[in-house]
Write a protein that holds these residues in place. Structure first.
Motif, short mmCIF file in Angstrom:
data_model
loop_
_atom_site.label_atom_id
_atom_site.label_comp_id
_atom_site.label_asym_id
_atom_site.label_seq_id
_atom_site.Cartn_x
_atom_site.Cartn_y
_atom_site.Cartn_z
N PRO A 108 15.60 -28.96 -5.17
CA PRO A 108 15.63 -27.56 -4.77
C PRO A 108 15.10 -27.39 -3.36
N PRO A 109 15.36 -26.24 -2.76
CA PRO A 109 14.83 -26.00 -1.42
C PRO A 109 13.32 -25.94 -1.48
N ARG A 110 12.69 -26.40 -0.41
CA ARG A 110 11.24 -26.34 -0.36
C ARG A 110 10.89 -25.09 0.44
N LEU A 111 10.40 -24.07 -0.26
CA LEU A 111 10.12 -22.83 0.44
C LEU A 111 8.83 -22.95 1.23
N ALA A 112 8.74 -22.14 2.27
CA ALA A 112 7.60 -22.21 3.20
C ALA A 112 6.27 -22.18 2.46
N ARG A 113 6.22 -21.38 1.42
CA ARG A 113 4.96 -21.23 0.68
C ARG A 113 4.50 -22.57 0.11
N GLU A 117 4.29 -25.30 1.35
CA GLU A 117 3.64 -26.18 2.31
C GLU A 117 2.17 -26.36 2.02
N ASN A 143 6.93 -15.14 -9.05
CA ASN A 143 7.62 -15.05 -10.34
C ASN A 143 7.63 -16.41 -11.02
N PHE A 197 10.01 -18.36 -12.10
CA PHE A 197 10.94 -19.39 -11.64
C PHE A 197 10.39 -20.08 -10.40
N LEU A 198 9.86 -19.30 -9.48
CA LEU A 198 9.27 -19.89 -8.27
C LEU A 198 8.07 -20.75 -8.63
N LYS A 258 7.83 -22.48 -11.34
CA LYS A 258 8.39 -23.75 -11.82
C LYS A 258 8.74 -24.64 -10.64
N MET A 259 9.28 -24.02 -9.58
CA MET A 259 9.63 -24.81 -8.40
C MET A 259 8.37 -25.40 -7.75
#
Lengths: 371, 219
Positions: B71-76, B78, B172, B174-175, B177-178
């Protein structure tokens, strides 16, 4: 290579992490953020990794795609079903966790036991299978009847998933009220209250030092001896015992019920030259003179012994006898092979060792058959 | 069972800390042994993580437990320290910097794992997580032991562990879980990298370095 997306979330799903009843339907929408150059037709949905059919999609706007889910089944995992909105190349834009299940029903079949009056363990069963799709929290509560305060059990899963252990000394000669509360995202349910006195549900450890030995040369008898469980000394209760025994090759146990409070017993009417497995268990009864029975302990570990076979060989040509001889010869060969490996010196060689070998053989047959 | 293994590692590692100002050859031997034990510990944790990650990702459900999931690695995300580093940079790290990077990374990863442990999951998962955290704690202590035996100061602890979690908590489920997925991934990468770090350190710890440092202190 790390693909770090910009700070804003690429898309938003609605509803986000909803809780639903089994069988309900849902329409979810995925709206792409204005920063992203994606249109509704560039999107698709998956549920738990499986692509959802395009026939269930509808474009509600230039950058909003909806999906219709009908008659939902219970969640595949308690962490929630993963409903994901993807861009055409498979990239994840947003996700929502669906929690689909049923509200809990009253937990049932509450049963408790106290080990030597030192604690209390209770187990129960969930009221319905449907509540297992969601994470359902169970709380065991107890209080002394007529005395205010509710107490909550803390140590869960000690005797299976639906169990709890209360380690403290509970009051004797006092009725306790015990119940279990179940709660999940969809609701709460409370079991019926069970009332009990600790003295009514006492169990103890199995008897220790169980010895089974031959009775001289008697071919049809074995003598069983054991020690009463140590806790018996501390408490004012009597013990009654039960013996069960079976022939090595059979799975049918014979139970001897009228052993009373003796710590020895003679088994009779047995087959000569046969290996028997014997177990003993204990029931603390008449606690403080109550005449009521407690709960039977676990069976002791099986002990083995064999009845003697008379030395006299039947005269005449018995074909079956011949067969037995070759089996016996084979067995003896295996036995001596085993002995060489396991017996340190010949001083311990004897019937007891042979019987132990039979037990080991029996066990290894069992595990081989189980594989 | 396993906890005893960790305990023995810990004791062995910590017992090799030299009692300054004792000046004997066992110090360099001590550091060398500690490095070997830390290396062994990372391999053990790597193995443990495989089972833990498998169970946890199955709990998260597909697509998280699919082998090619990326999955994409969101800035958060980091906030989880990254093990990936430029090769030339990695080669050029001083022993102190190398050890400090490991120490800092695992201290933070341990914090995040402990938060994970507190949340809803199956009893089996919570049990495995608790066990893994205990082992990871052992690794942090072991690295600290190596640093002390080589005379390096321990890096300052992560600033206010509880607060950042609240601030950076995923908005949330789902995030979240990521985030959990990336935490496990990063842990995996770090253990893989640490094995290489400690292998390198094993070859590099010379007795001269230790003696020099003690002389500088006027012993």
């Amino acid at each position: 290579p790390l693909s770090v997306s910009p700070a804003a979330d690429p898309a938003v799903i609605s509803p986000q992490d909803p809780t639903l009843l089994i069988g309900s339907s849902l329409v979810a929408t995925c709206t792409v953020s204005p920063d992203f150059p994606l249109k509704a037709e560039d999107l698709y949905w998956t549920l738990n990794g499986r692509r959802l059919p395009a026939a269930s999609y509808a474009a509600l706007g230039p950058s909003t795609l909806s999906v219709a889910l009908a008659r939902l089944n219970g969640s595949r995992q308690q962490s929630g079903d993963n409903l994901v909105c993807h861009s055409r190349d498979g990239g994840i834009l947003a996700g929502s966790c669906l929690y689909v299940g049923l509200p809990p029903e009253k937990p049932v079949n509450i049963s408790c036991w106290s080990k030597n009056m030192k604690d209390l363990t209770c187990k129960w069963a969930p009221g319905t299978e449907g509540e297992t799709f969601l994470h359902t929290n169970y709380t065991l509560k107890y209080k002394r009847r007529w005395y205010g305060q509710d107490n909550t059990c803390q140590e869960y899963h000690t005797a299976g998933t639906y169990s709890c252990h209360i380690p403290e000394d509970l009051a004797l000669f006092t009725p306790y009220e015990i119940w279990v509360e179940a709660s999940n995202r969809l609701g709460v349910a409370v079991s019926d209250v069970v009332m009990l006195d600790i003295l009514d549900v006492v169990t103890t450890d199995p008897p220790s030092d169980v010895h089974v030995s031959r009775v001289g040369d008697l071919e049809d008898q074995l003598s069983v001896r054991w020690s009463s469980p140590p806790a018996l000394k501390d408490f004012l209760f009597q013990a009654k015992y039960q013996i069960q025994y079976r022939v090595e090759d059979s799975s049918e146990w014979k139970v001897v019920d009228d052993v009373g409070n003796q710590t020895s017993c003679r088994l009779a009417g047995l087959r000569p030259g046969t290996v028997y497995f014997v177990q003993v268990r204990c029931n603390p009864f008449s606690i403080y003179g109550s005449k009521k029975a407690g709960i039977w302990s676990d069976w002791s570990n099986p002990t083995a012994a064999s009845t003697p076979r008379s030395e006299r060989v039947a005269g005449g040509c018995d074909p079956k006898g011949g067969e037995q001889n070759t089996t016996l010869r084979r067995e003896l060969k295996q036995f001596f092979g085993w002995v060489k490996k396991h017996a340190y010196g010949c001083s311990n060689l004897g019937i007891k060792l042979y019987d132990q070998w039979r037990v080991w053989l029996q066990k290894s047959h069992k595990t081989r058959n189980q594989v | 069972g396993d906890s005893w293994g960790i305990f023995t590692f810990l004791c062995a590692a910590l017992c090799n800390l030299p009692a300054l100002p004792a000046l004997n050859c066992s110090e360099e031997l001590g550091a060398g042994q500690s490095i070997q034990q830390t290396y062994d510990l990372t391999r053990y944790l790597e193995h443990q993580l495989r089972t833990l990650a498998g169970t946890y990702l199955n709990y998260l459900g597909p697509p998280f437990n699919e082998p090619d999931f990326n999955p994409p690695r969101l800035a958060r995300a980091e906030r989880v320290p990254s093990a990936t580093v430029d090769l030339a940079l990695w080669r050029g790290l001083t022993d102190n910097a190398r050890l400090a990077a490991n120490y800092r990374a695992y201290s933070r990863l341990l914090c995040y794992l402990r938060v994970l442990d507190g949340q809803v999951g199956t009893a089996e998962l919570r049990h495995r997580l608790a066990h893994f955290c205990a082992s990871l704690q052992g690794l942090v202590l072991s690295i600290g032991g190596v640093m002390s035996s080589l005379g390096y100061p321990l890096p300052a602890g992560p600033a206010g562990p509880p607060a950042p979690h609240g601030a950076h908590a995923a908005p949330n489920d789902f995030l979240k879980k990521m985030d959990d997925f990336w935490l496990l991934k990063e842990l995996q990468t770090w253990l893989w990298r640490s094995a290489k770090d400690f292998n390198r350190l094993k070859k590099k710890v010379p007795p001269a370095v230790v003696t020099l440092r003690l002389e500088a202190r006027g012993f």
